[in-house]
Design an enzyme around this catalytic site. Structure first.
Site, PDB file in Angstrom:
ATOM      1  N   ASP A   1       1.145  -1.311  -0.157  1.00 60.80           N
ATOM      2  CA  ASP A   1       0.138   0.167  -0.462  1.00 60.80           C
ATOM      3  C   ASP A   1       0.436   1.416  -0.139  1.00 60.80           C
ATOM      4  O   ASP A   1       0.405   2.366  -0.404  1.00 60.80           O
ATOM      5  CB  ASP A   1      -1.270   0.140   0.897  1.00 60.80           C
ATOM      6  CG  ASP A   1      -2.204  -1.639   0.840  1.00 60.80           C
ATOM      7  OD1 ASP A   1      -1.952  -1.513   0.150  1.00 60.80           O
ATOM      8  OD2 ASP A   1      -2.222  -1.614   2.668  1.00 60.80           O
TER       9      ASP A   1
ATOM     10  N   MET B   1      -5.906  -2.216  -5.028  1.00 59.79           N
ATOM     11  CA  MET B   1      -5.922  -2.702  -3.676  1.00 59.79           C
ATOM     12  C   MET B   1      -5.163  -1.311  -3.676  1.00 59.79           C
ATOM     13  O   MET B   1      -5.258  -0.016  -4.566  1.00 59.79           O
ATOM     14  CB  MET B   1      -4.965  -4.018  -3.611  1.00 59.79           C
ATOM     15  CG  MET B   1      -5.602  -4.637  -3.128  1.00 59.79           C
ATOM     16  SD  MET B   1      -4.994  -5.724  -2.098  1.00 59.79           S
ATOM     17  CE  MET B   1      -6.067  -7.607  -2.551  1.00 59.79           C
TER      18      MET B   1
ATOM     19  N   ARG C   1      -6.104  -0.196   0.602  1.00 59.86           N
ATOM     20  CA  ARG C   1      -6.617   0.039   1.528  1.00 59.86           C
ATOM     21  C   ARG C   1      -7.327   1.625   1.716  1.00 59.86           C
ATOM     22  O   ARG C   1      -8.404   1.785   1.485  1.00 59.86           O
ATOM     23  CB  ARG C   1      -5.585  -0.223   3.211  1.00 59.86           C
ATOM     24  CG  ARG C   1      -6.341  -0.706   3.748  1.00 59.86           C
ATOM     25  CD  ARG C   1      -5.754  -1.101   5.839  1.00 59.86           C
ATOM     26  NE  ARG C   1      -5.183  -2.395   5.211  1.00 59.86           N
ATOM     27  CZ  ARG C   1      -5.739  -3.270   5.454  1.00 59.86           C
ATOM     28  NH1 ARG C   1      -6.802  -3.384   5.634  1.00 59.86           N
ATOM     29  NH2 ARG C   1      -4.774  -4.507   5.308  1.00 59.86           N
TER      30      ARG C   1
ATOM     31  N   ARG D   1     -17.864  -1.292 -18.701  1.00 60.13           N
ATOM     32  CA  ARG D   1     -17.032  -2.482 -18.138  1.00 60.13           C
ATOM     33  C   ARG D   1     -16.365  -2.437 -17.089  1.00 60.13           C
ATOM     34  O   ARG D   1     -15.476  -1.695 -16.707  1.00 60.13           O
ATOM     35  CB  ARG D   1     -16.113  -3.978 -18.984  1.00 60.13           C
ATOM     36  CG  ARG D   1     -17.052  -4.128 -20.299  1.00 60.13           C
ATOM     37  CD  ARG D   1     -18.247  -5.491 -19.988  1.00 60.13           C
ATOM     38  NE  ARG D   1     -18.749  -5.747 -20.745  1.00 60.13           N
ATOM     39  CZ  ARG D   1     -19.547  -5.037 -21.524  1.00 60.13           C
ATOM     40  NH1 ARG D   1     -20.273  -4.247 -21.200  1.00 60.13           N
ATOM     41  NH2 ARG D   1     -20.528  -5.605 -23.008  1.00 60.13           N
TER      42      ARG D   1
ATOM     43  N   LEU E   1      -4.357 -10.852  -6.755  1.00 62.64           N
ATOM     44  CA  LEU E   1      -3.205 -11.576  -8.202  1.00 62.64           C
ATOM     45  C   LEU E   1      -2.560 -10.678  -7.695  1.00 62.64           C
ATOM     46  O   LEU E   1      -0.423 -10.565  -8.001  1.00 62.64           O
ATOM     47  CB  LEU E   1      -3.954 -11.556  -9.256  1.00 62.64           C
ATOM     48  CG  LEU E   1      -4.441 -10.575 -10.608  1.00 62.64           C
ATOM     49  CD1 LEU E   1      -3.297  -9.389 -10.834  1.00 62.64           C
ATOM     50  CD2 LEU E   1      -4.833 -10.801 -11.137  1.00 62.64           C
TER      51      LEU E   1
ATOM     52  N   ARG F   1      -1.453  -9.081  -4.928  1.00 62.60           N
ATOM     53  CA  ARG F   1       0.277  -9.318  -3.829  1.00 62.60           C
ATOM     54  C   ARG F   1       0.780 -10.592  -4.576  1.00 62.60           C
ATOM     55  O   ARG F   1       2.268 -10.004  -3.867  1.00 62.60           O
ATOM     56  CB  ARG F   1      -0.505  -9.740  -2.899  1.00 62.60           C
ATOM     57  CG  ARG F   1      -1.160  -8.760  -2.219  1.00 62.60           C
ATOM     58  CD  ARG F   1      -1.347  -8.394  -0.452  1.00 62.60           C
ATOM     59  NE  ARG F   1      -1.377  -9.482  -0.330  1.00 62.60           N
ATOM     60  CZ  ARG F   1      -2.292  -9.466   0.958  1.00 62.60           C
ATOM     61  NH1 ARG F   1      -3.290  -8.852   1.151  1.00 62.60           N
ATOM     62  NH2 ARG F   1      -3.315 -10.865   1.289  1.00 62.60           N
TER      63      ARG F   1
HETATM   64  O1  F6P Z   1      -2.969  -3.833   3.485  1.00 65.99           O
HETATM   65  C1  F6P Z   1      -2.574  -4.961   1.891  1.00 65.99           C
HETATM   66  C2  F6P Z   1      -3.580  -5.050   1.500  1.00 65.99           C
HETATM   67  O2  F6P Z   1      -3.367  -6.190   0.150  1.00 65.99           O
HETATM   68  C3  F6P Z   1      -5.042  -3.577   1.226  1.00 65.99           C
HETATM   69  O3  F6P Z   1      -3.877  -3.046   0.328  1.00 65.99           O
HETATM   70  C4  F6P Z   1      -5.893  -4.722   1.732  1.00 65.99           C
HETATM   71  O4  F6P Z   1      -6.778  -3.729   1.219  1.00 65.99           O
HETATM   72  C5  F6P Z   1      -5.755  -5.876   2.678  1.00 65.99           C
HETATM   73  O5  F6P Z   1      -4.382  -5.845   2.617  1.00 65.99           O
HETATM   74  C6  F6P Z   1      -6.633  -7.039   2.096  1.00 65.99           C
HETATM   75  O6  F6P Z   1      -6.419  -7.879   3.274  1.00 65.99           O
HETATM   76  P1  F6P Z   1      -7.104  -9.128   2.499  1.00 65.99           P
HETATM   77  O7  F6P Z   1      -5.806  -9.923   2.153  1.00 65.99           O
HETATM   78  O8  F6P Z   1      -6.835  -9.856   4.218  1.00 65.99           O
HETATM   79  O9  F6P Z   1      -8.284  -9.232   2.068  1.00 65.99           O
END
Ligand code: F6P
Length: 325
Positions: free
Chosen positions: A131, A173, A175, A249, A256, A258
């Site tokens: 993040d 993502m 957060r 769309r 994916l 991460r």
């Molecule tokens: O903090 C990393 C993160 O990938 C955020 O971007 C995302 O909101 C959250 O974790 C998702 O968490 P989890 O894998 O627990 O659903």
């Protein structure tokens, strides 16, 4: 100050590409400097339960290339309580762990700060999160790889968007932070970004999209930061209803983002901050996160790096707007 012989290392919170490179760096720099290293599995949960293993240099062989974390990770509710942290402290005493290195994001470093203060225990943090929402470091471990992954996905989406002359809302993502969305929008040549730091008016958005479509553009990509209430689906629905002329769309990239092998930037960041953590312990530092600012290793007190208001440079909004015509 008590002599430190053994250092425990754990990863906590959402995994991030480069965490393994950081585990490797802490282990090898630690052993090179005469410390013994213990790997703690499943983050704070494993610390509470005593899931600990003595690490040799071989335990971290070949992991610099791998995404995820060989130590596994968890989000641990129990560690947010005093009772949970007390159990974790008991594990440290039992295992002869004199200091901890915690690799994780905001929540994990908040836990690290509480633990360090409560038990007067040396804890060093490494910024491990996709993040990029930690103060005191130019980038967090995992952020660069994730941007590259998003860019690759959006480049592919552009092909189909162009072919069908469609508008795509792509959710990423982050957060509560818009770093990934705003910077990826620039990297992908997107037409707009919707980020939590700014309120986005749907009429204005439609104007942006129409501006490109009416001119030379055959498609439109809007990168949207995840949000429980107004993510990509919300904006796509509103645009569909209020501007039925657009063929819309949605693509939610999800987890994916991460995974995957860390980029060179993340491997180097993880290696330098990992070695920096051992240097910090040698210097007698405690309750600090190791970051890199302007190419220099810095030690930032936990209380500073976990502030929740780290914001991207607002000039990036102007850059995107000017380039997306
Ligand atoms: O903090 C990393 C993160 O990938 C955020 O971007 C995302 O909101 C959250 O974790 C998702 O968490 P989890 O894998 O627990 O659903």
């Amino acid at each position: 100050m008590a002599k430190i012989n053994c250092i425990g290392i754990l990863t906590s919170g959402g995994d991030a590409p480069g965490m393994n490179a950081a585990i490797r760096a802490v282990t090898r720099a630690g052993i090179s400097n005469g410390f013994s290293i213990k790997g703690i599995y499943r983050g704070y949960e494993g610390l509470i339960k005593g899931e600990v293993k003595a690490f040799t240099t071989e335990d971290v062989s070949g992991i610099i290339t791998r995404g995820g974390t060989i130590l596994k990770t968890a989000r641990c509710k129990e560690f947010t309580t005093h009772e949970g942290r007390e159990k974790a402290y008991e594990t440290c005493k039992r295992e002869g762990i004199d200091a901890l290195v915690v690799i994780g994001g905001n929540g994990s470093l908040t836990g690290a700060r509480d633990f360090g203060m409560e038990f007067d225990f040396p804890v060093i943090g490494l910024p491990g999160t996709i993040d990029n929402d930690l103060y005191g470091t130019d980038a967090t471990i995992g952020y660069d790889t994730t941007m590259n992954t998003i860019m690759e996905c959006v480049d592919r989406i552009r092909d189909t968007a162009n072919s069908h002359e469609r508008i795509f809302f792509v959710e990423v993502m982050g957060r509560d932070a818009g770093f990934l969305a705003q910077n990826c929008a620039i990297a992908c040549g997107a037409e707009a970004a919707i980020v939590p730091e700014e309120t986005t008016d749907v009429d204005q958005l439609a104007q942006f999209m129409g501006r490109g479509i009416r001119k030379s553009k055959k498609s439109c990509i809007v990168i949207v930061s995840e949000s429980p209430k107004c993510g990509a689906l919300y904006y796509a629905d509103r645009v569909k209803k209020e501007f039925p002329g657009f063929d819309v769309r949605v693509s939610i990239l999800g987890h994916l983002q991460r995974g995957g092998s860390p980029s060179a930037h993340d491997r180097i960041l993880a290696s330098c901050t990992g070695a920096g953590a051992i240097e910090a312990i040698k210097q007698g530092q405690r309750n600090v996160m190791v970051g890199i600012r302007n190419n220099e290793v810095v030690y930032v007190p936990f209380s500073e790096c976990i502030r929740t208001d780290k914001r991207f440079d607002k000039r990036l909004i102007t850059v995107l707007n000017e380039l997306s015509i």
